[in-house]
Motif scaffolding. Structure first.
Motif, PDB file in Angstrom:
ATOM      1  N   GLY A 128      49.037 -16.388 124.981  1.00 30.38           N
ATOM      2  CA  GLY A 128      50.759 -16.233 124.350  1.00 30.38           C
ATOM      3  C   GLY A 128      51.142 -15.561 123.619  1.00 30.38           C
ATOM      4  O   GLY A 128      51.175 -16.432 122.732  1.00 30.38           O
ATOM      5  N   GLY A 177      48.314 -20.581 122.833  1.00 29.61           N
ATOM      6  CA  GLY A 177      50.294 -20.194 122.302  1.00 29.61           C
ATOM      7  C   GLY A 177      50.612 -19.756 121.298  1.00 29.61           C
ATOM      8  O   GLY A 177      49.961 -20.972 120.433  1.00 29.61           O
ATOM      9  N   MET A 185      54.157 -17.435 123.909  1.00 32.21           N
ATOM     10  CA  MET A 185      54.159 -18.753 123.738  1.00 32.21           C
ATOM     11  C   MET A 185      55.234 -19.864 123.979  1.00 32.21           C
ATOM     12  O   MET A 185      54.985 -20.762 124.530  1.00 32.21           O
TER      13      MET A 185
END
Length: 229
Positions: free
Chosen positions: A84, A166, A89
């Motif tokens: 992500g 992320g 994220m």
């Protein structure tokens, strides 16, 4: 090999250097405004990548985000590799139970990020890389996740949660993408001309070293994708 699903939220915020480094078939979808988007099942993909966008991760004006968060939660539970980026994220963090902190602090431009955790994928960037930041929201660290990177303004700049990584900043950036961003009104309308030129100059300074490190980072993620097959 099953394709990697790449979710995007704006035409100018594509996967950048991520897609070619994956060395795998990709399926790019934009479902952010869809009321009931049809997304592939996790058994149909080898990984999931979620890119950035200007909207807030909890903005109910974009119903497709709900489906993205549901998919991300299911992917982590099923041990599917996830990456992500920026909004991606934040969506990942919310999918794992975190809180979004709107307008927590603005970071726009190239600046160092402190890598504080040991991760074989993120670690490819080095201990204190200068990366491109472009956000003003932040998230709390998901329960059980490992903090991997931080800045004074944004304590959670990267985290690992099982199969998912992320990052709040933009490792996907290439010179052509930076040029596109700096000429896209949605990106720069609130920036002064000297701020735009400073980002452009910093891109010329930092991207030659950052891009190879970012490719190595994405290749680490790609190894996880290839292992899933």
């Amino acid at each position: 090999m099953r394709p990697v699903l790449i979710l995007t939220h704006a035409p100018h915020e594509g996967p950048g250097l991520i897609a070619p480094v994956l060395d795998a078939p990709v399926r790019v979808r934009t479902v952010v405004s869809s009321q009931d988007p049809v997304l592939p099942g996790l058994d149909e993909v080898s990984g999931v990548v979620v890119m950035g966008g200007a909207m807030d991760a909890d903005d109910d004006r974009y119903p497709g985000l709900v489906a993205e968060k549901r998919l991300l939660a299911e992917a982590v539970a099923a041990d599917v590799p996830v990456l992500g980026v920026c909004l991606g994220m934040q969506l990942l963090a919310l999918a794992l139970g975190s809180e979004l902190q709107r307008r927590h602090g603005t970071e726009i431009g190239f600046a160092p990020v402190d890598v504080v955790g040991d991760d074989p994928v993120l670690g490819q960037l080095g201990e204190r890389p200068s990366v491109l930041h472009w956000h003003n929201d932040a998230v709390t660290l998901p329960s059980g996740a490992t903090l991997l990177a931080s800045t004074a303004t944004t304590p959670v700049q990267a985290f690992r949660a099982g199969s998912a990584l992320g990052v709040q900043f933009h490792p996907e950036l290439e010179p052509r993408m930076l040029d596109l961003w700096l000429t896209t009104p949605e990106m720069v309308d609130e920036l002064a001309d000297d701020e735009i030129e400073a980002i452009r100059a910093d891109g010329a300074k930092y991207l030659p070293d950052l891009a190879p490190a970012a490719r190595a980072m994405v290749d680490g993620f790609a190894e996880q994708v290839r292992a899933r097959g």
